[in-house]
Write a protein that holds these residues in place. Structure first.
Motif, PDB file in Angstrom:
ATOM      1  N   SER A 121       0.810  -1.223   0.000  1.00  0.00           N
ATOM      2  CA  SER A 121       0.000   0.000   0.000  1.00  0.00           C
ATOM      3  C   SER A 121       0.846   1.277   0.000  1.00  0.00           C
ATOM      4  O   SER A 121       0.317   2.368  -0.184  1.00  0.00           O
ATOM      5  N   TRP A 122       2.169   1.137   0.218  1.00  0.00           N
ATOM      6  CA  TRP A 122       2.998   2.349   0.288  1.00  0.00           C
ATOM      7  C   TRP A 122       4.420   2.154  -0.243  1.00  0.00           C
ATOM      8  O   TRP A 122       5.188   3.127  -0.335  1.00  0.00           O
ATOM      9  N   GLY A 123       4.785   0.949  -0.655  1.00  0.00           N
ATOM     10  CA  GLY A 123       6.175   0.633  -0.993  1.00  0.00           C
ATOM     11  C   GLY A 123       6.810   1.542  -2.024  1.00  0.00           C
ATOM     12  O   GLY A 123       8.016   1.806  -1.980  1.00  0.00           O
ATOM     13  N   GLN A 177       2.101  13.622   7.789  1.00  0.00           N
ATOM     14  CA  GLN A 177       1.266  13.065   6.725  1.00  0.00           C
ATOM     15  C   GLN A 177       0.172  14.048   6.315  1.00  0.00           C
ATOM     16  O   GLN A 177      -0.127  14.201   5.127  1.00  0.00           O
ATOM     17  N   ALA A 178      -0.407  14.756   7.300  1.00  0.00           N
ATOM     18  CA  ALA A 178      -1.448  15.744   6.993  1.00  0.00           C
ATOM     19  C   ALA A 178      -0.889  16.898   6.171  1.00  0.00           C
ATOM     20  O   ALA A 178      -1.606  17.501   5.361  1.00  0.00           O
ATOM     21  N   SER A 179       0.404  17.185   6.349  1.00  0.00           N
ATOM     22  CA  SER A 179       1.030  18.280   5.596  1.00  0.00           C
ATOM     23  C   SER A 179       1.312  17.887   4.141  1.00  0.00           C
ATOM     24  O   SER A 179       1.719  18.729   3.338  1.00  0.00           O
ATOM     25  N   ASN A 180       1.106  16.607   3.829  1.00  0.00           N
ATOM     26  CA  ASN A 180       1.356  16.148   2.462  1.00  0.00           C
ATOM     27  C   ASN A 180       0.494  16.864   1.432  1.00  0.00           C
ATOM     28  O   ASN A 180       0.950  17.190   0.340  1.00  0.00           O
ATOM     29  N   VAL A 181      -0.777  17.085   1.785  1.00  0.00           N
ATOM     30  CA  VAL A 181      -1.704  17.711   0.828  1.00  0.00           C
ATOM     31  C   VAL A 181      -1.217  19.105   0.427  1.00  0.00           C
ATOM     32  O   VAL A 181      -1.044  19.380  -0.763  1.00  0.00           O
ATOM     33  N   LEU A 217      -3.426   7.760  -9.462  1.00  0.00           N
ATOM     34  CA  LEU A 217      -4.832   7.397  -9.697  1.00  0.00           C
ATOM     35  C   LEU A 217      -5.129   5.999  -9.150  1.00  0.00           C
ATOM     36  O   LEU A 217      -6.150   5.778  -8.487  1.00  0.00           O
ATOM     37  N   ALA A 218      -4.238   5.046  -9.420  1.00  0.00           N
ATOM     38  CA  ALA A 218      -4.435   3.678  -8.935  1.00  0.00           C
ATOM     39  C   ALA A 218      -4.351   3.619  -7.416  1.00  0.00           C
ATOM     40  O   ALA A 218      -5.060   2.828  -6.772  1.00  0.00           O
ATOM     41  N   ARG A 219      -3.520   4.463  -6.831  1.00  0.00           N
ATOM     42  CA  ARG A 219      -3.339   4.466  -5.381  1.00  0.00           C
ATOM     43  C   ARG A 219      -4.598   4.915  -4.626  1.00  0.00           C
ATOM     44  O   ARG A 219      -4.769   4.568  -3.454  1.00  0.00           O
ATOM     45  N   ILE A 220      -5.471   5.675  -5.263  1.00  0.00           N
ATOM     46  CA  ILE A 220      -6.725   6.071  -4.598  1.00  0.00           C
ATOM     47  C   ILE A 220      -7.496   4.819  -4.211  1.00  0.00           C
ATOM     48  O   ILE A 220      -7.962   4.659  -3.073  1.00  0.00           O
ATOM     49  N   ASP A 229      -7.701   4.372   5.282  1.00  0.00           N
ATOM     50  CA  ASP A 229      -7.282   5.630   5.900  1.00  0.00           C
ATOM     51  C   ASP A 229      -7.655   6.794   4.982  1.00  0.00           C
ATOM     52  O   ASP A 229      -7.089   6.938   3.896  1.00  0.00           O
ATOM     53  N   PRO A 230      -8.607   7.654   5.409  1.00  0.00           N
ATOM     54  CA  PRO A 230      -9.034   8.765   4.548  1.00  0.00           C
ATOM     55  C   PRO A 230      -7.919   9.779   4.274  1.00  0.00           C
ATOM     56  O   PRO A 230      -7.902  10.428   3.234  1.00  0.00           O
ATOM     57  N   LEU A 231      -6.973   9.881   5.209  1.00  0.00           N
ATOM     58  CA  LEU A 231      -5.857  10.817   5.026  1.00  0.00           C
ATOM     59  C   LEU A 231      -4.968  10.355   3.869  1.00  0.00           C
ATOM     60  O   LEU A 231      -4.554  11.167   3.030  1.00  0.00           O
ATOM     61  N   MET A 232      -4.704   9.053   3.810  1.00  0.00           N
ATOM     62  CA  MET A 232      -3.892   8.499   2.713  1.00  0.00           C
ATOM     63  C   MET A 232      -4.622   8.648   1.384  1.00  0.00           C
ATOM     64  O   MET A 232      -4.060   9.102   0.386  1.00  0.00           O
ATOM     65  N   ALA A 233      -5.900   8.264   1.360  1.00  0.00           N
ATOM     66  CA  ALA A 233      -6.680   8.323   0.119  1.00  0.00           C
ATOM     67  C   ALA A 233      -6.817   9.766  -0.368  1.00  0.00           C
ATOM     68  O   ALA A 233      -6.679  10.044  -1.566  1.00  0.00           O
ATOM     69  N   GLY A 234      -7.072  10.688   0.553  1.00  0.00           N
ATOM     70  CA  GLY A 234      -7.212  12.101   0.188  1.00  0.00           C
ATOM     71  C   GLY A 234      -5.939  12.677  -0.400  1.00  0.00           C
ATOM     72  O   GLY A 234      -5.974  13.469  -1.348  1.00  0.00           O
ATOM     73  N   THR A 235      -4.806  12.240   0.150  1.00  0.00           N
ATOM     74  CA  THR A 235      -3.514  12.700  -0.378  1.00  0.00           C
ATOM     75  C   THR A 235      -3.354  12.303  -1.836  1.00  0.00           C
ATOM     76  O   THR A 235      -2.894  13.090  -2.673  1.00  0.00           O
TER      77      THR A 235
END
Length: 266
Positions: A121-123, A177-181, A217-220, A229-235
């Motif tokens: 999911s993050w590699g 992570q929140a600062s990613n956006v 796009l695929a990562r969504i 995790d909505p934070l990951m998906a939102g990013t």
């Protein structure tokens, strides 16, 4: 006696076939579980042959996409690295944009490791991070700031080790992570502004940009499916929109050339 002998040999042959089938099934299971499928889904799809079991198919698709993205990330930014090395120039690349992208990738990797998310999911963040570090150094090097580049590598390594250590509170990792956006948005807008100001995309690699767009796009889907995790998906939603902007600029400026190149041709 001959009949009994034949029956026994047939029984032995049948048991051998059963043993071979069991060995093949065991080997296949070791490969697929848990890399691509949890054990329940393996039994559902490949033992009971319920090939239309939607929840398990979603898991299989998500895991497959995730591993494909991770494998592809090994090469995603290499075209950009080679383009800079070939031209011996980083013209057209915004250093601030590359740095902010590095912040976003670092945040995703540290947050995922801290939360024990599956590697699929993050590699790609790990491999993209290494390639982005190389691009940062090359940009500084071809601007005549090699010493700054070496200092940057040393400082980044120290910061990364600190973030991954138990000394860093979970709240700090979550904030990163929140600062990613905003980091992704500002970084991509800086690159877009650089492209607009120059009237061309310089040494920006089209292959890298379009691969990043497809991966985000695929990562969504994989983020929603594997982490929830909505934070990951939102990013990744924001990242896809920003990557789409840069991809659109690449198409718009496809035939545009840097002014000094145009002069040489004249």
């Amino acid at each position: 006696m001959r009949t009994i002998s034949r029956w026994r040999s047939g029984e032995t042959g049948g048991s051998k076939l059963c043993n071979m089938a069991a060995e093949v099934d065991g080997s296949l299971k070791r490969v697929l579980v848990p890399i691509l499928l949890p054990e329940k889904c393996y039994d559902q799809l490949l033992v009971q042959w319920d090939l239309l079991h939607v929840p398990c198919l979603k898991i299989l698709l998500s895991k497959g996409l995730g591993l494909g993205i991770v494998a592809g990330s090994l090469l995603v930014k290499l075209p950009q690295v080679f383009k800079i090395l070939g031209a011996k120039s980083a013209e057209g690349l915004s250093l601030q944009s590359v740095m902010l992208e590095l912040v976003a990738l670092t945040g995703t990797m540290v947050y995922s490791i801290t939360n024990n998310f599956p590697f699929s999911s993050w590699g790609e963040a790990l491999f993209l991070m290494l390639q982005t570090i190389a691009i940062c150094f090359l940009v500084l090097h071809y601007r005549g700031q090699t010493v700054k580049g070496v200092a940057f590598l040393a400082c980044y390594t120290l910061v990364l080790l600190t973030l991954l250590s138990p000394l860093t509170p979970l709240a700090v990792v979550t904030l990163l992570q929140a600062s990613n956006v905003p980091a992704v948005v500002v970084g991509r807008l800086l690159q877009a502004a650089t492209n607009y100001h120059n009237g061309h995309t310089g040494q920006l690699s089209a292959i890298t940009v379009f691969l990043l767009l497809g991966g985000s796009l695929a990562r969504i889907f994989t983020s929603i499916q594997e982490t929830g995790d909505p934070l990951m998906a939102g990013t990744f939603v924001v990242s896809s929109l920003c990557n789409g902007l840069i991809a659109a600029q690449l198409l718009y400026y496809w035939n545009a050339k840097a002014p000094h190149k145009q002069k040489k041709e004249q």
